[in-house]
Design a protein around this motif. Structure first.
Motif, mmCIF file in Angstrom:
data_model
loop_
_atom_site.group_PDB
_atom_site.id
_atom_site.type_symbol
_atom_site.label_atom_id
_atom_site.label_comp_id
_atom_site.label_asym_id
_atom_site.label_seq_id
_atom_site.Cartn_x
_atom_site.Cartn_y
_atom_site.Cartn_z
ATOM 1 N N VAL A 217 0.817 -1.223 0.000
ATOM 2 C CA VAL A 217 0.000 0.000 0.000
ATOM 3 C C VAL A 217 0.848 1.270 0.000
ATOM 4 O O VAL A 217 0.348 2.344 -0.337
ATOM 5 C CB VAL A 217 -0.973 0.055 1.207
ATOM 6 C CG1 VAL A 217 -1.901 -1.153 1.217
ATOM 7 C CG2 VAL A 217 -0.225 0.162 2.537
ATOM 8 N N ALA A 218 2.115 1.140 0.376
ATOM 9 C CA ALA A 218 2.967 2.331 0.455
ATOM 10 C C ALA A 218 3.485 2.755 -0.909
ATOM 11 O O ALA A 218 3.990 3.870 -1.068
ATOM 12 C CB ALA A 218 4.151 2.077 1.394
ATOM 13 N N ARG B 165 -4.575 4.342 -3.459
ATOM 14 C CA ARG B 165 -5.598 3.335 -3.761
ATOM 15 C C ARG B 165 -6.107 3.475 -5.199
ATOM 16 O O ARG B 165 -6.419 2.491 -5.848
ATOM 17 C CB ARG B 165 -6.752 3.471 -2.774
ATOM 18 C CG ARG B 165 -7.397 2.127 -2.503
ATOM 19 C CD ARG B 165 -8.512 2.184 -1.490
ATOM 20 N NE ARG B 165 -8.357 3.246 -0.494
ATOM 21 C CZ ARG B 165 -9.086 3.319 0.606
ATOM 22 N NH1 ARG B 165 -9.989 2.386 0.853
ATOM 23 N NH2 ARG B 165 -8.937 4.318 1.456
ATOM 24 N N ARG C 16 -3.080 -6.956 1.689
ATOM 25 C CA ARG C 16 -2.376 -5.670 1.755
ATOM 26 C C ARG C 16 -1.159 -5.811 2.674
ATOM 27 O O ARG C 16 -1.241 -6.477 3.699
ATOM 28 C CB ARG C 16 -3.270 -4.578 2.340
ATOM 29 C CG ARG C 16 -4.542 -4.288 1.591
ATOM 30 C CD ARG C 16 -4.293 -3.570 0.267
ATOM 31 N NE ARG C 16 -5.556 -3.144 -0.322
ATOM 32 C CZ ARG C 16 -6.413 -3.952 -0.964
ATOM 33 N NH1 ARG C 16 -6.140 -5.230 -1.110
ATOM 34 N NH2 ARG C 16 -7.528 -3.465 -1.460
ATOM 35 N N ILE D 33 2.587 -3.591 4.242
ATOM 36 C CA ILE D 33 3.429 -2.403 4.353
ATOM 37 C C ILE D 33 4.680 -2.777 5.148
ATOM 38 O O ILE D 33 4.609 -3.630 6.046
ATOM 39 C CB ILE D 33 2.689 -1.214 4.995
ATOM 40 C CG1 ILE D 33 3.534 0.059 4.915
ATOM 41 C CG2 ILE D 33 2.304 -1.527 6.448
ATOM 42 C CD1 ILE D 33 2.753 1.328 5.247
ATOM 43 N N GLY E 212 7.248 2.313 4.914
ATOM 44 C CA GLY E 212 6.790 2.103 3.554
ATOM 45 C C GLY E 212 7.885 1.777 2.560
ATOM 46 O O GLY E 212 7.623 1.642 1.365
ATOM 47 N N ILE F 77 7.116 6.147 2.478
ATOM 48 C CA ILE F 77 6.166 7.242 2.663
ATOM 49 C C ILE F 77 6.770 8.364 3.484
ATOM 50 O O ILE F 77 6.570 9.533 3.223
ATOM 51 C CB ILE F 77 4.907 6.710 3.392
ATOM 52 C CG1 ILE F 77 4.196 5.660 2.534
ATOM 53 C CG2 ILE F 77 3.973 7.850 3.752
ATOM 54 C CD1 ILE F 77 3.074 4.964 3.270
ATOM 55 N N GLU G 198 0.733 2.080 13.391
ATOM 56 C CA GLU G 198 0.691 2.829 12.130
ATOM 57 C C GLU G 198 0.530 1.875 10.944
ATOM 58 O O GLU G 198 -0.285 2.118 10.043
ATOM 59 C CB GLU G 198 1.961 3.676 11.947
ATOM 60 C CG GLU G 198 1.986 4.380 10.587
ATOM 61 C CD GLU G 198 3.127 5.373 10.387
ATOM 62 O OE1 GLU G 198 3.847 5.677 11.358
ATOM 63 O OE2 GLU G 198 3.288 5.838 9.232
ATOM 64 N N MET G 199 1.275 0.795 10.947
ATOM 65 C CA MET G 199 1.182 -0.148 9.820
ATOM 66 C C MET G 199 -0.231 -0.726 9.735
ATOM 67 O O MET G 199 -0.841 -0.777 8.667
ATOM 68 C CB MET G 199 2.225 -1.262 9.966
ATOM 69 C CG MET G 199 3.665 -0.744 9.817
ATOM 70 S SD MET G 199 4.873 -1.998 9.291
ATOM 71 C CE MET G 199 4.941 -3.018 10.719
ATOM 72 N N ARG H 164 -2.957 1.680 8.453
ATOM 73 C CA ARG H 164 -2.909 1.879 6.999
ATOM 74 C C ARG H 164 -3.506 0.680 6.255
ATOM 75 O O ARG H 164 -4.207 0.842 5.252
ATOM 76 C CB ARG H 164 -1.461 2.107 6.539
ATOM 77 C CG ARG H 164 -0.904 3.467 6.954
ATOM 78 C CD ARG H 164 0.539 3.651 6.448
ATOM 79 N NE ARG H 164 1.152 4.874 6.918
ATOM 80 C CZ ARG H 164 1.038 6.069 6.325
ATOM 81 N NH1 ARG H 164 0.330 6.184 5.206
ATOM 82 N NH2 ARG H 164 1.630 7.134 6.825
ATOM 83 N N ASP I 276 -7.423 0.407 6.860
ATOM 84 C CA ASP I 276 -8.122 1.442 6.098
ATOM 85 C C ASP I 276 -8.157 1.073 4.616
ATOM 86 O O ASP I 276 -9.205 1.135 3.969
ATOM 87 C CB ASP I 276 -7.390 2.780 6.301
ATOM 88 C CG ASP I 276 -7.993 3.867 5.438
ATOM 89 O OD1 ASP I 276 -9.188 4.149 5.609
ATOM 90 O OD2 ASP I 276 -7.269 4.444 4.583
ATOM 91 N N ASP I 277 -7.021 0.663 4.085
ATOM 92 C CA ASP I 277 -6.954 0.387 2.649
ATOM 93 C C ASP I 277 -7.779 -0.847 2.271
ATOM 94 O O ASP I 277 -8.427 -0.882 1.225
ATOM 95 C CB ASP I 277 -5.505 0.185 2.229
ATOM 96 C CG ASP I 277 -5.291 0.440 0.757
ATOM 97 O OD1 ASP I 277 -4.850 1.556 0.420
ATOM 98 O OD2 ASP I 277 -5.585 -0.455 -0.053
#
Lengths: 333, 333
Positions: free
Chosen positions: B138-139, B143, B188, B190, B217, B226, B240-241, B244, B247-248
């Motif tokens: 995802v990084a 999207r 997904r 990261i 990222g 990122i 944090e990972m 992300r 959400d994605d």
């Protein structure tokens, strides 16, 4: 080197939590201080218990090898520090199923003291126990002082052989002790270190080596080795390590060994296979057969760069035990 | 960092030799240039072939995942360089058993070009083939530009799901393609990098980061991430990972995932379990169930320090395929 962690003082307990949460069908935290890793399901009544213990920072050693066909319980110390007397005693209490307990662990002073005292404590509680010390590291003392040698990656073979022997329904404590001793007597290791690791609570590197240097024979906690020198080629390193082991073990044509090429942590699989290639070539030239080679991370020093080589001489009895199934995430065959 | 090797130009071939010598019942070198790793035993006639390919330096990715229930063959490039057209075509020829071939690999330009051309070549030879690109990172793009995203550790899930689907006697190429796409769409990843690695023939580090820095990222070849920042705590990094990815992927309460906490190489198991502990806690708070977590070294960058997190959303169909047996030294359940 850099570490991914929270409070350094929580390093060991958080890692144990994660281990048990990832494999709840294999491991559980146990003991008064939570510093014993035990099998998630209790072993059968009447089984000889097999326990170990040691410092943290060596995963999958020691705790990772709890599981059916391997250890029943393992006492867990802080990083590079032995388990407490209480943890050693708790591990033995958990492992006792009425047939006695074998303590099998690496030959380090602190671990010996606490496990010996735990053995005396448990004797008062009516639990028979025996000790087999693993002393496979040929670099840590000469052959005439083999009782002073440290235990390194050869511990994994000792766990597997003793653990498989103890699963046999008819096995007595004496049988399991005999197998563990026989295995240890037929096992030799040596390591080479290239870069150090960081003990979380100390926050600094365990030793220093020049940018083009290696140390042959260094221990898994950074104990001094046999010699420092310029970083040699993989074939040269493999040749030196193998020659020392073959000589010390006195192995020759027509015999067979299992070989473990182990990363101390950072050294990648690619480089272990380059080493294995050289070892296999030389053993073949010596007329020594290889059975069930193991290449990977079995006994590490966190992010240390380097590798170790272990030879486990086999006969039919030991080979059958080595091949016996084990249900443990870090024993993959 | 330091490397254990002989000539840098021999790094890949010697590692492949060692791999095949250590596991001769699983792997063999094949193809005109010897740069295909194939199953030691040919798969059954009529089976859909599943091939991959990629650069070296990521073991056990890609070649390590050849085996029953996983890949049939894998084309092997130099370190961090894609396989040649000839190797890609040879891998497909070897995998073809009369039912067509799926090419499943990470989304990198060079790999795509050679695999696409190999597909055209093989079409002339009468071999049907399809492509499924893995783009889990995802990084590497937003999207709305998901087709530009790179493939990282999620490739392992794609291999397992497609490989298990292809073992089913009734599976057609279309069935295997559908499963691989479904798996990739639900995956997904990261990564976070702390220290670089050295490409043997280049002899220097792939990037540089300050002594107290991390890069969120970053790709598995050191592609920019990122953001750079101060090295955060394990819980902060995991948070944090995970945020992300959640959400994605748009995953929520009542759903289930497999989680892969993967070391980029040097980061030890202890630290992976500290990360897993945090991830498990947060997923539990979100009401997301975890099935078959994987914690270890699955997709590395040699001795790079850092870790990646992958979420693979599961339904009954994908979970059954993930749980299906596989005979491969690096798929240990």
């Amino acid at each position: 080197m850099k570490k991914i962690m929270n409070q350094p003082s929580a390093y060991v307990d958080e890692a144990l939590d994660g281990l048990c949460q990832a494999y709840p069908h294999v491991y559980r935290r146990a003991g008064e201080a939570g510093r014993v890793i035990a099998r998630a399901q209790a072993p059968r009544q009447g089984k000889v218990g097999v326990v170990s213990g040691g410092g943290s920072g060596h995963l999958p050693l020691f705790t990772g090898y709890v599981g059916t066909g391997m250890l029943d319980a393992c006492a867990v110390g802080n990083v590079f520090a032995g388990p407490t007397l209480g943890d050693c005693a708790d591990a033995m209490r958990i492992a006792e199923q009425g047939a006695g307990v074998l303590r099998v662990y690496g030959n380090y002073g602190g671990d010996r003291m606490n496990f010996d005292m735990a053995g005396e404590l448990l004797e008062l509680e009516g639990v028979r126990s025996e000790t087999v010390l693993v002393n496979d590291d040929v670099a840590s003392a000469g052959r005439e002082e083999a009782h002073k040698r440290r235990g390194v990656a050869g511990v994994v073979y000792a766990f597997k052989l003793a653990g498989a022997a103890a699963e046999r329904p008819e096995a007595s404590l004496g049988d399991v002790v005999r197998i563990a001793r026989k295995g240890v007597d037929a096992c030799r290791s040596i390591g080479v270190a290239l870069t150090p690791c960081i003990v979380p609570e100390a926050g600094k590197e365990t030793f220093s080596l020049g940018a083009d240097e290696m140390e042959m024979g260094m221990g898994i906690h950074g104990e001094p080795g046999i010699r420092r020198g310029k970083l040699a080629s993989a074939d040269t390193i493999a040749g030196e390590m193998l020659a020392r082991l073959v000589d010390d073990l006195g192995i020759g044509r027509g015999e067979r060994v299992s070989v473990l090429v182990n990363s101390l942590g950072a050294t990648p699989l690619e480089e272990l296979f380059i080493l294995y290639r050289a070892v296999a070539q030389e053993l073949s030239a010596l007329g020594v057969g290889i059975v069930m080679p193991m290449v990977g991370r079995y006994a590490t020093s966190m992010e240390m760069t380097g590798a170790s080589l272990t030879l486990q001489r086999l006969d039919d009895e030991l080979e059958a035990l080595l091949r016996a199934p084990a249900d443990c995430p870090f024993w993959c065959r």
